[in-house]
Structure formats: C-alpha cells, structure tokens
Write an enzyme that holds these catalytic residues in place. Structure first.
Site, PDB file in Angstrom:
ATOM      1  N   ARG A  58       0.797  -1.212   0.000  1.00 23.07           N
ATOM      2  CA  ARG A  58       0.000   0.000   0.000  1.00 23.07           C
ATOM      3  C   ARG A  58       0.830   1.262   0.000  1.00 23.07           C
ATOM      4  O   ARG A  58       0.618   2.171  -0.783  1.00 23.07           O
ATOM      5  CB  ARG A  58      -0.887   0.040   1.256  1.00 23.07           C
ATOM      6  CG  ARG A  58      -2.155  -0.702   1.159  1.00 23.07           C
ATOM      7  CD  ARG A  58      -2.612  -1.109   2.549  1.00 23.07           C
ATOM      8  NE  ARG A  58      -1.675  -2.074   3.087  1.00 23.07           N
ATOM      9  CZ  ARG A  58      -1.765  -3.374   2.831  1.00 23.07           C
ATOM     10  NH1 ARG A  58      -2.746  -3.837   2.116  1.00 23.07           N
ATOM     11  NH2 ARG A  58      -0.863  -4.209   3.300  1.00 23.07           N
ATOM     12  N   THR A  59       1.772   1.327   0.919  1.00 23.39           N
ATOM     13  CA  THR A  59       2.470   2.590   1.116  1.00 23.39           C
ATOM     14  C   THR A  59       3.256   2.955  -0.142  1.00 23.39           C
ATOM     15  O   THR A  59       3.155   4.065  -0.660  1.00 23.39           O
ATOM     16  CB  THR A  59       3.403   2.480   2.334  1.00 23.39           C
ATOM     17  OG1 THR A  59       2.624   2.040   3.437  1.00 23.39           O
ATOM     18  CG2 THR A  59       4.036   3.809   2.668  1.00 23.39           C
ATOM     19  N   LYS A  87      26.180  -4.137  -0.866  1.00 24.35           N
ATOM     20  CA  LYS A  87      27.649  -4.072  -0.866  1.00 24.35           C
ATOM     21  C   LYS A  87      28.148  -3.343   0.367  1.00 24.35           C
ATOM     22  O   LYS A  87      29.309  -2.962   0.444  1.00 24.35           O
ATOM     23  CB  LYS A  87      28.134  -3.338  -2.114  1.00 24.35           C
ATOM     24  CG  LYS A  87      27.675  -3.956  -3.420  1.00 24.35           C
ATOM     25  CD  LYS A  87      28.189  -3.118  -4.582  1.00 24.35           C
ATOM     26  CE  LYS A  87      27.436  -3.436  -5.868  1.00 24.35           C
ATOM     27  NZ  LYS A  87      27.595  -2.347  -6.853  1.00 24.35           N
ATOM     28  N   ARG A 108      11.478   3.771   3.417  1.00 27.04           N
ATOM     29  CA  ARG A 108      11.038   2.830   4.448  1.00 27.04           C
ATOM     30  C   ARG A 108      12.253   2.000   4.836  1.00 27.04           C
ATOM     31  O   ARG A 108      12.981   1.499   3.974  1.00 27.04           O
ATOM     32  CB  ARG A 108       9.930   1.924   3.937  1.00 27.04           C
ATOM     33  CG  ARG A 108       9.666   0.778   4.910  1.00 27.04           C
ATOM     34  CD  ARG A 108       8.440   0.006   4.599  1.00 27.04           C
ATOM     35  NE  ARG A 108       7.246   0.786   4.924  1.00 27.04           N
ATOM     36  CZ  ARG A 108       6.019   0.282   4.875  1.00 27.04           C
ATOM     37  NH1 ARG A 108       5.820  -0.967   4.513  1.00 27.04           N
ATOM     38  NH2 ARG A 108       4.982   1.022   5.181  1.00 27.04           N
ATOM     39  N   HIS A 136       5.314   6.053  11.638  1.00 33.03           N
ATOM     40  CA  HIS A 136       4.805   5.894  10.275  1.00 33.03           C
ATOM     41  C   HIS A 136       3.828   7.048  10.053  1.00 33.03           C
ATOM     42  O   HIS A 136       2.614   6.855   9.989  1.00 33.03           O
ATOM     43  CB  HIS A 136       4.102   4.530  10.163  1.00 33.03           C
ATOM     44  CG  HIS A 136       3.793   4.097   8.765  1.00 33.03           C
ATOM     45  ND1 HIS A 136       3.870   4.928   7.665  1.00 33.03           N
ATOM     46  CD2 HIS A 136       3.387   2.888   8.277  1.00 33.03           C
ATOM     47  CE1 HIS A 136       3.531   4.252   6.572  1.00 33.03           C
ATOM     48  NE2 HIS A 136       3.240   3.013   6.919  1.00 33.03           N
TER      49      HIS A 136
HETATM   50  C1  NCD Z   1       1.925  -0.894   8.259  1.00 27.33           C
HETATM   51  C2  NCD Z   1       3.436  -0.786   8.372  1.00 27.33           C
HETATM   52  O1  NCD Z   1       4.157  -1.060   7.420  1.00 27.33           O
HETATM   53  O2  NCD Z   1       3.865  -0.390   9.427  1.00 27.33           O
HETATM   54  N1  NCD Z   1       1.470  -1.136   6.962  1.00 27.33           N
HETATM   55  C3  NCD Z   1       1.155  -0.052   6.187  1.00 27.33           C
HETATM   56  O3  NCD Z   1       1.953   0.808   5.933  1.00 27.33           O
HETATM   57  N2  NCD Z   1      -0.107   0.041   5.779  1.00 27.33           N
HETATM   58  C4  NCD Z   1       1.338  -1.803   9.243  1.00 27.33           C
HETATM   59  C5  NCD Z   1       1.898  -3.180   9.397  1.00 27.33           C
HETATM   60  O4  NCD Z   1       2.767  -3.613   8.656  1.00 27.33           O
HETATM   61  O5  NCD Z   1       1.419  -3.849  10.308  1.00 27.33           O
END
Ligand code: NCD
Length: 644
Positions: A58-59, A87, A108, A136
């Site tokens: 999703r993100t 590396k 991320r 997040h």
């Molecule tokens: C979340 C994350 O990556 O922290 N997912 C997301 O971004 N929708 C929640 C999760 O992984 O539990």
C-alpha cells in the site's frame, strides 16, 4: 522553509488540517480524472525516489501513484537488497546520492530513526514511510483523513487502539496525533505488547494526557454487560497504574463514566520485529461480526492499517462500519496532498523541522542508545547531538535518543576537562547540569568504557590487591573444570569473552580446555557496545580471520571479569541472543562483587567479593597491563562533591 516529514510531530496542526482538506479535493479530482485538467499538475517535471528496505504494498504503490497523478515521475530500486546496500553502503551515502537524482525521497527502513539519518544527508525533502518500530506518519495522515470523514471531527471522539502497540509504528504515530487533536484514547495492548514508556511519556508531556488502558478480554465483556462499550475513567492516572495487574472490572465500572466508542483501530502482531517469543500464545484482541453486533457499537467504525493477519474476520468486510479498505484507498489522495505540500515548500533543504532541531540541553557526546534497533547503533551518525536530557522529578535523569526517541539510563558521567568519571547518582544532577553548560560533560555506558577512554575515577583511594596471579590462575582452573563438568559434548560448546578483560580470560579458559582435553573450542569476542548481529571469532586464530562463532544450537558460556549491577551481563546475553538461538547460555565471571540491580546469577564465579558501592574492582591482566602482571585490585573513589 523546506520540509522533511520524519515523524507526525514534524507537521503542525494547521498543516495536518490543510493536508486533510487538500486530500478531499484530490479525491474529488481523482473521481474526475478522465476530464482534462481535473488533476493538478503540481509535480510536473519533478521526480520522486522511493527507497524501500522493507516490504510494502500500500504505502509504496500509493506514494508512487500519487506522484504520477500529480504529473511527476518516480524512480526506484526494485529491491533495496539488490542496491548498493548489499555491498555495505551506508544509508547516509545512499540518501546523499539518490537525493541528487530526485526532488523528494520516500524511505522505508527496518531501523528505528533511519529516516532521520537519511534526512541529515539528503539534499531534498525526505518523507518517512515507516522506520522500524518507530513512526509511520503518512499512515497516520490516512487514518486521520478516514476517521475525520467518517466522524466529522477528531476532537472529542473516542478511539480504541488494539494489538501490538509495542512494535506497531502506525499505532505510535497515531496515538500522538489523536492526543494532539484532543481525541480520547483507550489502548488495548496484548500482554507484553504495551506502548513503550517513551511514547506515553511524550504524549503525557506534550498533551498532558494519559490514555486509558484496557485488556483484550474487556472488549467483549463490556459490550455484553454494560450499556456503553468503553469507559473513560474518572481518574485516568489511577487506571493506568493497573496495566500490569489484574483488576476488577466492577471496580472500574464504578469509577467510570460511560461513553460510546467511535472507532476501534486494530493492528497486527509485528512478528518480524520480535526479539523474543515470550509473547507467543498471549491473548490478542480479535474482532468479528459478533463483536460488532452489540447495539452499543452501532456507530463504532473499525480501522486497520493492513495487512491484517487474523485480527479482523473477513465477515466484517461488507459491513459499512469497516473502513480499512477506505483507509488504504485514501493513501493516494492523502499522499498527493502531502507530496504537493512538501514540493511547494522546498527552498533549499536542511534538517531543521520541529523534531530535528537541536534541542537545548542536547548532549554532544553520549553513550550508545539503549534501543538495539536504533540506527545510531548500526551506522555512524554525523550529528553531534544524539540525545536530549530528560529529568524526572526525583532527580533521576536519562537520555532520550533524538533518532528513535528511546530512553537510555545515565550510568557513568565524566568531565572532559579533568578527565575523571563518576558513577551517576541522582543527587549529582547539579554536576551534570554544570558540566553540560561548560561543555565538559561526557557520558559513558560503563566504567569499563570510561577507563578504556583513559578517564580516571574521581579521586582514587589507595589500591589494595585482592587476588594475586596464582589466585587468578587457580580460579581459572576451577572455572574451567566446572564448565567441563557441565558440558558433555565439547563440540557443542562456544566460549564468548566480553571485551576487553573478559575476552582474555575466555582465551585462557579455551587454552586450558585444549591442554586438558586436546579439543579446540570456538572462542568469540563480544562487544556489548557494538550492537551487531554476529559475534566475531577471537582474532589471531589461524584460518578464522573475519569469521563469526556459531551461537545457534550451541551451549554458550559468556566470560567476563567482574559482575556488579548485572547490566553488562544482560547486554551480553542480548548480543548472544541476536547472534542466534543457543541451546543454553551460562555466565562465568572471575569476580562477583554483588550490587545486583538485575536478577542475574552467574553460573560460575571465581571469587565472591562483597564490596561497598563506592569501591571499584579492577582485573588487571598481563596482556593488558604495563607491568605484564596479573592481579585484581580494589580501590575506592571519593564523591566529587566531597572532593570539590
Ligand atoms: C503498516 C506498516 O508497514 O507499518 N502497513 C502499512 O503501511 N499500511 C502496518 C503493518 O505492517 O502492520
């Protein structure tokens, strides 16, 4: 002013409100996206780079879709593991390089605080798409957007947050945002998965608010037995105290003022972030259509950042109160609004937003952050200010990591000018303050670290020898015999010495085993300050240059020179655990001086030596000693107040 978005605190209230408002316009424009001119072209000619070191559906896709919809373009490594990271490139270097290819970075990463390190090195705005268990913030924007659309407002609504609150970064950002917008919060952690102390502390400090705590079992019980599902305690502070004890629901009901629950926000157990399995089989809140049948939940919306792993039954998917797919869909308009804002604001770039500004009272030097997943333990950070002080009313003080927000106890303080150190005690707060003002404060993880940095204890009393070379030899013989007695199969044994003196003692034990049994036992050197996931083999052994010892499925004996409070031993155990799952872990020490702060008992002790707290025991070994002599000495140091 340019803008990184690393934590939800980086966005002011008005900014969040304007993003939510703009996201509504974006959503309307997306509906009409076939019409010419329906979508703004505010990112035309701009490039977003997405750097994802952890899985994401999703993100990542919604960020990328948002950028394309705004007329921009996206570049990305298909998998960061196949990038230069494999590396050994640092995140700092990657951020620096990629920021010369793009106008905005989206990161991320699996380490807490990674986004901040990357932002320090990026020349363009960076948006945190999740850093370890830390924050997040853009998921929170989606959550707030969805919640506000469903409820009309955030102010005064009651939201329950359930699940893995310890490691769930979405819950971390959400609770801070909800408290800011004056929502009422009920937290329903699974046992052992409570919000970390630093987070509740921040919420309390910043908003004067403490969420109410409930247990997973309460949800159903309350739904059945009372008219209102959730309870705001008349005395929330008291209830919070109960989190770790069983307490009577009836009693709470008597103290509570009934209200209705506007939203239930569920999260999944973050299995990939667990450092142990102690939470296997704990009661975890799961909701199904039964839960939502109760009339009191008529207006309760159900949310989840997804992916779900059984916390929410699929039979709720068609229920109009289930908002999790809408939350996910909101990712595109919300991130469009955010990216537009970030790109529009860009005027040169510096790390200087609300949460990155160097805070007054931040310390130049500091020990290692206590959070093993903090980026500052994995990668050299350039920033001189890694911590801020937090002083509690009782004079206790700790450091708060500016990267991951975790707390680290202050154990040993030193004065850079006098090159002296002292164990930190609460009444010494005045010294800490003064030395900080004079820019003379140094904080060490341990006395060992201070002495290795050539600091001397504050005014030494006379040294007294308490173990001679012969006594040390005899103690090592006895330790070796005891270890051998308890180890039927030498091939399963690994000896790990704690740097520095512990490693030499471990080496002597291994030599003794070789002499007695003709067997070569693996020897590792453990650096409790190091924080890695492996334990290197003793240097110098033929053919093992750069190798690591194998911990998994072995019996591990950790060797250290002195055990006192137990903190080093605990850190050493944690290091062993990170390197693999041993069959057993035992602790052997030459001297136990016994001022334990932790319930740790060494398996093998060379000498028990009751000491006073102001006394210091030092094991001097010929390998490290200028006079090439073995001995154990004891001396006392004088309180700097008395010395002054
Ligand atoms: C979340 C994350 O990556 O922290 N997912 C997301 O971004 N929708 C929640 C999760 O992984 O539990």
């Amino acid at each position: 002013m340019s803008r990184h978005v690393l934590a939800i605190a980086d966005l002011a209230d008005e900014e969040i409100e304007s993003i939510l408002h703009r996201a509504e316009e974006m959503e309307a424009a997306l509906v009409r996206r076939g019409d010419a001119g329906a979508l703004p072209r505010s990112a035309a000619g701009r490039i977003m780079a997405t750097l994802f070191y952890e899985p994401s559906t999703r993100t990542r896709l919604s960020f990328e879709a948002a950028m394309w919809r705004l007329g921009g373009a996206v570049i990305s490594a298909s998998d960061m593991k196949s990038s230069s990271a494999s590396k050994g490139e640092t995140l700092a270097d990657t951020a620096k390089v990629v920021s010369s290819y793009a106008d905005v970075l989206v990161l991320r990463h699996f380490w807490d605080g990674a986004a901040r390190v990357a932002a320090e090195h990026a020349d363009v705005p960076l948006i945190n798409a999740g850093d370890g268990s830390h924050e997040h913030p853009t998921q929170t924007l989606c959550d707030l957007y969805t919640l506000k659309r469903a409820k009309g407002t955030l102010r005064g609504i009651t939201v329950a947050i359930g699940g893995d609150l310890k490691r769930g970064r979405t819950a971390h950002s959400l609770v801070r945002a909800l408290a800011r917008f004056k929502a009422k919060i009920v937290i329903i952690p699974a046992r052992g998965m409570e919000f970390p102390g630093w987070l509740l502390q921040k919420v309390a400090e910043e908003h004067g608010y403490r969420p109410t705590v409930a247990r997973p079992g309460d949800l159903k019980a309350l739904a059945r037995d009372v008219n209102a599902l959730y309870l705001v305690p008349a005395r929330p502070h008291q209830l919070t105290l109960f989190t770790d004890t069983e307490f009577d629901l009836e009693e709470r009901l008597a103290e509570a003022e009934p209200i209705t629950l506007d939203a239930l926000y569920m999260t999944r157990p973050q299995r990939e972030r667990r450092d142990d399995t102690t939470d296997d089989g704990v009661e975890y809140l799961r909701v199904d259509s039964d839960t939502f049948e109760d009339p009191t939940m008529r207006h309760t919306v159900l949310m989840h950042p997804l992916p779900r792993t059984g916390e929410i039954s699929q039979d709720l998917d068609r229920d109009p109160r289930a908002l999790y797919f809408r939350q996910a869909a909101s990712g595109v308009p919300v991130r469009m609004a955010l990216v537009e804002m970030v790109l529009a604001e860009r005027v040169g770039c510096e790390v200087g937003t609300a949460s990155t500004r160097a805070e007054p009272g931040a310390t130049r030097v500091g020990p290692r952050c206590a959070n093993p997943n903090c980026i500052t333990r994995r990668e050299e950070v350039q920033s001189e200010r890694r911590f801020r002080f937090h002083r509690e009313p009782a004079g206790r003080a700790h450091l708060v990591c500016l990267y991951c927000d975790h707390e680290t106890r202050i154990q040993v303080i030193g004065n850079r000018k006098s090159k002296r150190y002292h164990l930190y005690e609460e009444p010494m707060y005045g010294y800490l303050d003064a030395w900080l003002r004079e820019d003379a404060l140094v904080i060490f993880d341990s006395v060992k670290q201070a002495e290795e940095a050539a600091y001397k204890p504050y005014k030494l009393g006379p040294q007294k020898s308490i173990m001679s070379a012969q006594e040390i030899d005899r103690a090592l013989d006895e330790l070796t015999d005891a270890i051998l007695r308890d180890t039927p199969e030498l091939k399963d044994l690994v000896i790990v010495g704690v740097r520095t003196a512990g490693a030499f003692l471990a080496q002597r034990i291994v030599e003794r085993i070789r002499a007695l049994r003709g067997a070569a036992v693996d020897l590792g050197v453990l650096d409790v300050q190091g924080g890695g996931d492996t334990i290197p083999s003793w240097p110098g052994a033929p053919g093992v240059e750069g190798a690591n010892v194998t911990i998994a499925d072995h019996h591990v004996v950790i060797v250290d020179d002195v055990i006192n409070t137990g903190w080093t031993a605990k850190d050493a155990l944690a290091c062993v655990w990170r390197a693999g799952r041993p069959l057993s872990a035992r602790l052997a020490v030459l001297v136990d001086r016994g001022h334990r702060q932790l319930p740790l008992k060494p398996t093998y002790v060379g000498k028990h030596l009751p000491t006073a707290p102001h006394e210091r025991v030092r094991v001097r070994l010929r390998e490290l000693d200028r006079e090439h002599r073995d001995r154990v000495v004891i001396y006392s140091y004088v309180d700097p107040k008395a010395a002054a």
